[in-house]
Design an enzyme around this catalytic site. Structure first.
Site, PDB file in Angstrom:
ATOM      1  N   TYR A   1      34.438  -5.794  -5.518  1.00 39.30           N
ATOM      2  CA  TYR A   1      35.602  -4.713  -5.845  1.00 39.30           C
ATOM      3  C   TYR A   1      36.840  -5.130  -4.661  1.00 39.30           C
ATOM      4  O   TYR A   1      37.460  -4.428  -4.359  1.00 39.30           O
ATOM      5  CB  TYR A   1      35.049  -3.558  -6.175  1.00 39.30           C
ATOM      6  CG  TYR A   1      34.476  -3.297  -7.155  1.00 39.30           C
ATOM      7  CD1 TYR A   1      35.705  -3.569  -8.958  1.00 39.30           C
ATOM      8  CD2 TYR A   1      33.268  -3.266  -7.610  1.00 39.30           C
ATOM      9  CE1 TYR A   1      35.194  -3.055 -10.143  1.00 39.30           C
ATOM     10  CE2 TYR A   1      32.414  -2.646  -9.357  1.00 39.30           C
ATOM     11  CZ  TYR A   1      33.992  -3.214 -10.051  1.00 39.30           C
ATOM     12  OH  TYR A   1      32.515  -2.060 -11.127  1.00 39.30           O
TER      13      TYR A   1
ATOM     14  N   TYR B   1      31.910   4.155 -18.494  1.00 40.93           N
ATOM     15  CA  TYR B   1      31.390   2.565 -17.583  1.00 40.93           C
ATOM     16  C   TYR B   1      29.976   2.966 -17.166  1.00 40.93           C
ATOM     17  O   TYR B   1      29.697   3.657 -16.743  1.00 40.93           O
ATOM     18  CB  TYR B   1      32.151   3.285 -15.955  1.00 40.93           C
ATOM     19  CG  TYR B   1      31.533   2.260 -14.708  1.00 40.93           C
ATOM     20  CD1 TYR B   1      32.504   0.520 -14.810  1.00 40.93           C
ATOM     21  CD2 TYR B   1      30.635   2.485 -14.304  1.00 40.93           C
ATOM     22  CE1 TYR B   1      31.745   0.194 -14.427  1.00 40.93           C
ATOM     23  CE2 TYR B   1      30.357   1.424 -13.537  1.00 40.93           C
ATOM     24  CZ  TYR B   1      30.455   0.051 -13.306  1.00 40.93           C
ATOM     25  OH  TYR B   1      30.338  -0.534 -12.294  1.00 40.93           O
TER      26      TYR B   1
ATOM     27  N   ASP C   1      24.020   8.987 -19.611  1.00 43.21           N
ATOM     28  CA  ASP C   1      23.828   7.564 -18.225  1.00 43.21           C
ATOM     29  C   ASP C   1      24.577   9.180 -17.294  1.00 43.21           C
ATOM     30  O   ASP C   1      25.299   9.408 -17.011  1.00 43.21           O
ATOM     31  CB  ASP C   1      24.923   6.906 -18.406  1.00 43.21           C
ATOM     32  CG  ASP C   1      24.874   5.869 -16.818  1.00 43.21           C
ATOM     33  OD1 ASP C   1      24.938   6.534 -16.156  1.00 43.21           O
ATOM     34  OD2 ASP C   1      25.655   5.077 -17.316  1.00 43.21           O
TER      35      ASP C   1
ATOM     36  N   LYS D   1      22.306   6.269  -8.412  1.00 44.25           N
ATOM     37  CA  LYS D   1      23.632   6.370  -7.141  1.00 44.25           C
ATOM     38  C   LYS D   1      22.244   7.864  -6.118  1.00 44.25           C
ATOM     39  O   LYS D   1      22.170   7.285  -5.045  1.00 44.25           O
ATOM     40  CB  LYS D   1      24.538   7.603  -7.623  1.00 44.25           C
ATOM     41  CG  LYS D   1      25.657   6.485  -8.174  1.00 44.25           C
ATOM     42  CD  LYS D   1      26.551   6.157  -8.042  1.00 44.25           C
ATOM     43  CE  LYS D   1      27.362   5.110  -8.388  1.00 44.25           C
ATOM     44  NZ  LYS D   1      27.537   4.563  -9.828  1.00 44.25           N
TER      45      LYS D   1
HETATM   46  C1  LIG Z   1      28.070   3.657 -10.736  1.00 48.42           C
HETATM   47  C2  LIG Z   1      27.545   3.272 -12.391  1.00 48.42           C
HETATM   48  C3  LIG Z   1      26.927   2.696 -12.791  1.00 48.42           C
HETATM   49  C4  LIG Z   1      26.049   1.102 -12.296  1.00 48.42           C
HETATM   50  O1  LIG Z   1      25.433   1.722 -11.375  1.00 48.42           O
HETATM   51  P1  LIG Z   1      25.264   0.391  -9.941  1.00 48.42           P
HETATM   52  O2  LIG Z   1      24.161   0.824  -8.859  1.00 48.42           O
HETATM   53  O3  LIG Z   1      26.074   0.453  -9.985  1.00 48.42           O
HETATM   54  O4  LIG Z   1      23.891  -0.422 -10.495  1.00 48.42           O
HETATM   55  C5  LIG Z   1      26.040   3.109 -14.426  1.00 48.42           C
HETATM   56  N1  LIG Z   1      26.492   4.013 -14.873  1.00 48.42           N
HETATM   57  C6  LIG Z   1      27.316   5.121 -14.316  1.00 48.42           C
HETATM   58  C7  LIG Z   1      28.081   6.373 -15.240  1.00 48.42           C
HETATM   59  C8  LIG Z   1      27.536   4.653 -12.808  1.00 48.42           C
HETATM   60  O5  LIG Z   1      29.107   5.296 -12.533  1.00 48.42           O
END
Ligand SMILES: *Cc1c(COP(=O)(O)O)cnc(C)c1O
Length: 449
Positions: free
Chosen positions: A17, A147, A253, A282
């Site tokens: 990025y 996202y 998610d 995360k």
């Molecule tokens: C960051 C993120 C992802 C992707 O995770 P990565 O470990 O960067 O592949 C998927 N969903 C959400 C909501 C995110 O914030």
């Protein structure tokens, strides 16, 4: 600064990025050490990590408990394949995850990043329908501005055009419902008086296409990368009702929102919603090591459980699936939530954030303020009445980022959306300092002309 390191970095590395040409003027900052909410460079300058190192740090950097757990596991063994073998950290973490996720969740599938956790959920959802003899459900329904990651499958269901548009020809077909973006409501309603018109957009798609859709995928309450959009729990409840009514899965998610960031362990708890799949990454290891997890229900698991020749095996796995060192970090991080009363602290952070946001909301360029848990957002606009944005060539976000660094703040606005995504260990005094430094930037009116 460590100039030698920067020189070699620019010679060999391609950063994510990042327009690498920007690095001619603003090279990456070498970090020598980190502690709590502070990152230190080689000259001893510190930067408040107000975005938790891309939304993953939970208990602060350099935490002795997590480091100890990692070291102890390393002394036993570092990794083993996860097909045909298992280990105590993976079993213990699965048991812990099942105890803290919604009651209907009973199965844990490991991987190694957030995009992958999402793709696993989509593959499981689609194969679930096939296991039940329904071959037609090959699409997903997700949100504009949602996202879900940067791999091709995850991009197919994301709605952030700037990141994805040029790859569109590679995407599988998916349906996009309007997002519940209250400040810029697609139905021009006000949050206080609306009747969740945004749900009708989703229902319209389901009415027509439910038979083609395996599941609805969305970020619960906090749509992070799409602009730190925070929506009311009633919307999520409504989506759960729609997924029940039309007989499709609900995939949440929680990669960004999970592990306390919104004030509950998982954001779906605000709405009392039980998903069919939940994607985690995360914050799971408090940001110390990569890990992805997809959790699901016994009902879904059972449709895969059969004699080998029925071909219902879930053929998916990554080399670093269930890495024992990452599992050990995750267990230590979950323990810390209890030991350090982390969720109680988030309640205080939430109140402190709201006070700060109230104090800046009347500044001329602050169009909207919103917050949930340890996430606080200021959406900057050129004109508060029309909500018109600043010209993109102005690169306001980049300017604020640069000014932040000079003031010891790591802020990384998404376009004109300035936000804090705070480590849950941030102390009151640190928070006040972060707020004062941020206020000074917002009060430098020359940036906004
Ligand atoms: C960051 C993120 C992802 C992707 O995770 P990565 O470990 O960067 O592949 C998927 N969903 C959400 C909501 C995110 O914030």
């Amino acid at each position: 600064m460590n100039n030698e390191l920067i020189k070699k970095d620019l010679k060999y590395i391609w950063h994510p990025y990042t327009q690498m040409k920007d690095c001619e003027e603003a090279p990456p900052i070498p970090i020598e050490r980190a502690d709590g909410v502070k990152l230190y460079d080689y000259d001893g300058n510190f930067y408040y990590d107000t975005i938790s190192s891309w939304w993953c740090n939970v208990h602060g950097h350099n935490h002795p408990t997590i480091k100890k757990a990692i070291k102890e596991q390393l002394d036993a063994f570092e990794h083993v394949l996860f097909a045909g073998f298992t280990h105590k950290p993976a079993v213990e973490l699965a048991e812990r995850l099942i105890s803290i996720t919604p009651k209907n969740i009973t199965r844990v599938f490991y991987s190694d990043n957030g995009s992958t956790a999402v793709e696993v959920a989509m593959k499981m959802s689609m194969q679930y329908w096939q296991n039940n003899g329904d071959e037609k459900r090959t699409s997903f329904l997700s949100l504009d501005r949602g996202y879900h990651g940067d791999t091709i499958g995850a991009m197919s269901v994301s709605g952030v055009d700037l990141f994805n548009n040029r790859f569109e020809s590679l995407f599988f077909k998916s349906f996009k419902a309007p997002s519940p973006y209250c400040y810029r409501c697609p139905f021009e309603k006000e949050k206080e008086s609306c009747s969740l018109e945004c749900l009708t957009g989703m229902e319209g798609i389901l009415k027509e296409h439910a038979g083609d859709i395996a599941g609805i995928l969305l970020e619960p309450l906090l749509m992070a990368a799409g602009g730190m959009i925070i929506y009311p729990p009633e919307y999520l409840k409504g989506v759960r009702d729609l997924s029940n009514k039309y007989g499709v899965h609900l995939i949440l998610d929680e990669v960004a929102a999970g592990f306390g960031r919104t004030g509950k362990m998982f954001a779906c708890e605000h709405a009392d919603v039980e998903p069919d799949f939940m994607c985690l990454s995360k914050g799971i290891t408090s940001g110390y090591l990569p890990m992805g997890v997809t959790v699901t229900t016994e009902e879904i698991f059972k449709t895969f459980y059969d004699d080998y020749d029925k071909l219902k095996t879930f053929y998916h796995g990554h080399t670093f699936t269930g890495n024992p060192v990452a599992c050990a970090a995750a267990i230590a991080s979950i323990d810390l939530f209890e030991k350090e009363h982390t969720l109680d602290r988030v309640v205080e952070i939430d109140a402190e954030l709201k006070d700060f946001l109230k104090s800046v909301q009347d500044l001329p360029m602050v169009g909207d303020v919103r917050s949930i848990g340890a996430v606080g957002v200021m959406e900057l606009v050129k004109d508060k009445n029309t909500k018109a944005s600043f010209e993109s060539k102005k690169r306001l976000g980049y300017e604020i980022y640069s000014r932040g660094l000079k003031k010891g703040l790591l802020l990384r606005p998404l376009g004109d959306i300035v936000y804090f995504f705070l480590p849950l260990s941030v102390k009151k005094g640190e928070l006040d300092d972060i707020f004062n430094r941020t206020r000074e930037i917002l009060e430098t009116s020359s940036i906004f002309l």
